[in-house]
Scaffold this motif. Structure first.
Motif, short mmCIF file in Angstrom:
data_model
loop_
_atom_site.label_atom_id
_atom_site.label_comp_id
_atom_site.label_asym_id
_atom_site.label_seq_id
_atom_site.Cartn_x
_atom_site.Cartn_y
_atom_site.Cartn_z
N ARG A 1 0.86 -1.18 0.00
CA ARG A 1 0.00 0.00 0.00
C ARG A 1 0.90 1.23 0.00
NH1 ARG A 1 -4.08 0.22 4.58
NH2 ARG A 1 -5.27 -1.01 3.13
N ALA A 2 0.58 2.17 -0.87
CA ALA A 2 1.32 3.42 -0.95
C ALA A 2 0.37 4.56 -0.59
CB ALA A 2 1.87 3.63 -2.35
N GLU A 3 0.86 5.49 0.20
CA GLU A 3 0.06 6.66 0.54
C GLU A 3 0.94 7.90 0.53
OE1 GLU A 3 -0.05 6.39 5.35
OE2 GLU A 3 -1.35 5.00 4.26
N THR A 4 0.32 9.01 0.24
CA THR A 4 1.06 10.28 0.19
C THR A 4 1.61 10.59 1.56
OG1 THR A 4 -0.44 11.04 -1.53
CG2 THR A 4 0.88 12.71 -0.43
N TRP A 5 2.86 11.03 1.57
CA TRP A 5 3.52 11.34 2.84
C TRP A 5 4.28 12.65 2.65
CZ3 TRP A 5 2.78 9.55 7.43
CH2 TRP A 5 3.72 9.74 8.43
N GLY A 6 3.57 13.72 2.77
CA GLY A 6 4.16 15.04 2.57
C GLY A 6 3.34 15.84 1.59
N ARG A 7 3.81 17.03 1.31
CA ARG A 7 3.09 17.92 0.40
C ARG A 7 4.01 18.38 -0.71
NH1 ARG A 7 -0.62 22.17 3.59
NH2 ARG A 7 -1.09 20.89 5.38
N TRP A 8 3.40 18.70 -1.81
CA TRP A 8 4.11 19.31 -2.91
C TRP A 8 3.85 20.80 -2.87
CZ3 TRP A 8 7.34 17.07 -6.43
CH2 TRP A 8 7.42 15.67 -6.39
N ARG A 9 4.86 21.57 -3.13
CA ARG A 9 4.68 23.02 -3.17
C ARG A 9 3.69 23.40 -4.27
NH1 ARG A 9 9.60 27.08 -2.91
NH2 ARG A 9 9.22 26.77 -0.72
N GLN A 10 3.78 22.73 -5.39
CA GLN A 10 2.85 22.93 -6.49
C GLN A 10 2.16 21.59 -6.76
OE1 GLN A 10 5.60 24.34 -9.41
NE2 GLN A 10 5.49 26.45 -8.68
N PRO A 11 0.98 21.38 -6.17
CA PRO A 11 0.32 20.07 -6.26
C PRO A 11 0.07 19.59 -7.68
CG PRO A 11 -0.78 21.47 -4.67
CD PRO A 11 0.23 22.32 -5.36
N GLU A 12 -0.08 20.48 -8.64
CA GLU A 12 -0.32 20.04 -10.01
C GLU A 12 0.91 19.36 -10.61
OE1 GLU A 12 1.10 24.25 -9.99
OE2 GLU A 12 -0.56 23.25 -9.01
N GLN A 13 2.10 19.57 -10.02
CA GLN A 13 3.31 18.94 -10.52
C GLN A 13 3.62 17.61 -9.81
OE1 GLN A 13 6.50 21.75 -10.23
NE2 GLN A 13 5.75 22.98 -11.95
N ALA A 14 2.79 17.25 -8.85
CA ALA A 14 3.00 15.99 -8.14
C ALA A 14 2.79 14.81 -9.10
CB ALA A 14 2.03 15.89 -6.97
N PRO A 15 3.61 13.77 -8.99
CA PRO A 15 3.44 12.63 -9.89
C PRO A 15 2.13 11.90 -9.60
CG PRO A 15 5.14 12.20 -8.25
CD PRO A 15 4.73 13.61 -8.08
N LYS A 16 1.51 11.42 -10.64
CA LYS A 16 0.24 10.70 -10.50
C LYS A 16 0.48 9.20 -10.36
CE LYS A 16 -2.03 14.49 -11.14
NZ LYS A 16 -1.71 15.39 -10.07
N LEU A 17 1.63 8.72 -10.83
CA LEU A 17 1.97 7.30 -10.75
C LEU A 17 3.22 7.12 -9.91
CD1 LEU A 17 1.51 6.24 -14.48
CD2 LEU A 17 -0.05 5.82 -12.59
N LEU A 18 3.27 6.03 -9.18
CA LEU A 18 4.45 5.67 -8.40
C LEU A 18 5.13 4.49 -9.09
CD1 LEU A 18 6.24 5.84 -5.87
CD2 LEU A 18 4.68 4.23 -4.80
N VAL A 19 6.37 4.69 -9.46
CA VAL A 19 7.16 3.62 -10.08
C VAL A 19 7.94 2.94 -8.97
CG1 VAL A 19 8.96 3.11 -11.75
CG2 VAL A 19 7.32 4.94 -12.20
N TYR A 20 7.83 1.62 -8.90
CA TYR A 20 8.54 0.89 -7.86
C TYR A 20 9.00 -0.46 -8.40
CZ TYR A 20 4.14 -1.63 -7.28
OH TYR A 20 3.03 -2.36 -7.50
N ASP A 21 9.95 -1.05 -7.71
CA ASP A 21 10.45 -2.39 -8.03
C ASP A 21 10.16 -3.28 -6.84
OD1 ASP A 21 11.64 -1.66 -10.49
OD2 ASP A 21 13.39 -0.88 -9.43
N ILE A 22 9.64 -4.46 -7.11
CA ILE A 22 9.41 -5.42 -6.04
C ILE A 22 10.14 -6.71 -6.41
CG2 ILE A 22 7.21 -6.24 -6.98
CD1 ILE A 22 6.32 -6.45 -3.97
N VAL A 23 10.88 -7.26 -5.46
CA VAL A 23 11.77 -8.39 -5.71
C VAL A 23 11.59 -9.42 -4.61
CG1 VAL A 23 14.19 -9.11 -5.92
CG2 VAL A 23 13.47 -6.89 -6.79
N LEU A 24 11.49 -10.68 -5.01
CA LEU A 24 11.55 -11.81 -4.09
C LEU A 24 12.89 -12.48 -4.35
CD1 LEU A 24 10.36 -13.84 -2.06
CD2 LEU A 24 9.45 -15.08 -4.03
#
Length: 186
Positions: A97-120
């Motif tokens: 689960r990913a949740e926003t943790w902080g604020r962007w100074r300009q919210p319109e520039q905040a990324p809409k997608l989170l890119v992550y790597d998951i490895v077993l």
């Protein structure tokens, strides 16, 4: 998770860009059919499933700057063995689960997608197999440095001191060269 080897340590690791203010939560879930009756202090019932609070949620895992990980092992039948539960589970799902943790100074520039790597990944003594070559290189370098100490103390340092003192016999004998004032031409 399926197809795990018997008597093997594993780690599930998720990493993400550290520049995005997000908090990831990584945990294991056991289907209700595989969970024991009653809920232990480490778990909570969630929609017919049982959440095992390993990782960032329960403090059982290790928190890194921009990664989360859960470490576990398997038993003789390849089932996931969880130390806190004291038993093995044949079916375990990794949840994220990913949740926003902080604020962007300009919210319109905040990324809409989170890119992550998951490895077993398999691990030995808590060290992931991908890190073993790096660990081996570090051990070899430490051994080379330890082997070089006798040479360095016996030959290297005296040779450098002789070179710094101009190679005179007084310098090689260990006594400092006397200082002389420069002569003034008249």
């Amino acid at each position: 998770m399926a197809g795990l080897q018997e008597h093997t340590g594993y780690e599930v690791r998720v990493s993400f860009p550290g520049t995005i203010p997000v908090r990831l939560r990584l945990w294991l879930e056991v289907p209700a059919s595989d969970s024991s009756s009653g809920i232990s202090r480490d778990g909570a019932a969630i929609g017919g499933r049982r959440e095992l609070r390993l990782g960032s949620a329960g403090g059982g895992g290790r928190k890194l700057l921009d990664a989360e990980k859960i470490v576990f092992s398997t038993d003789a039948q390849g089932r996931v063995w969880l130390q806190g539960e004291g038993r093995a589970f044949s079916a375990v799902d990794v949840m994220l689960r990913a949740e926003t943790w902080g604020r962007w100074r300009q919210p319109e520039q905040a990324p809409k997608l989170l890119v992550y790597d998951i490895v077993l990944e398999r691990s030995t003594l808590g060290v992931p197999h991908s890190a073993l070559p790096l660990l081996l290189a570090a051990v070899v370098l430490v051994l080379l440095a330890a082997a070089a100490v006798p040479w360095w103390a016996g030959k290297g340092v005296p040779a450098i001191l002789r070179w710094l003192h101009g190679g005179t016999a007084a310098a090689s004998a260990g006594s400092p060269r006397p200082w002389r004032a420069p002569l003034m031409a008249s």
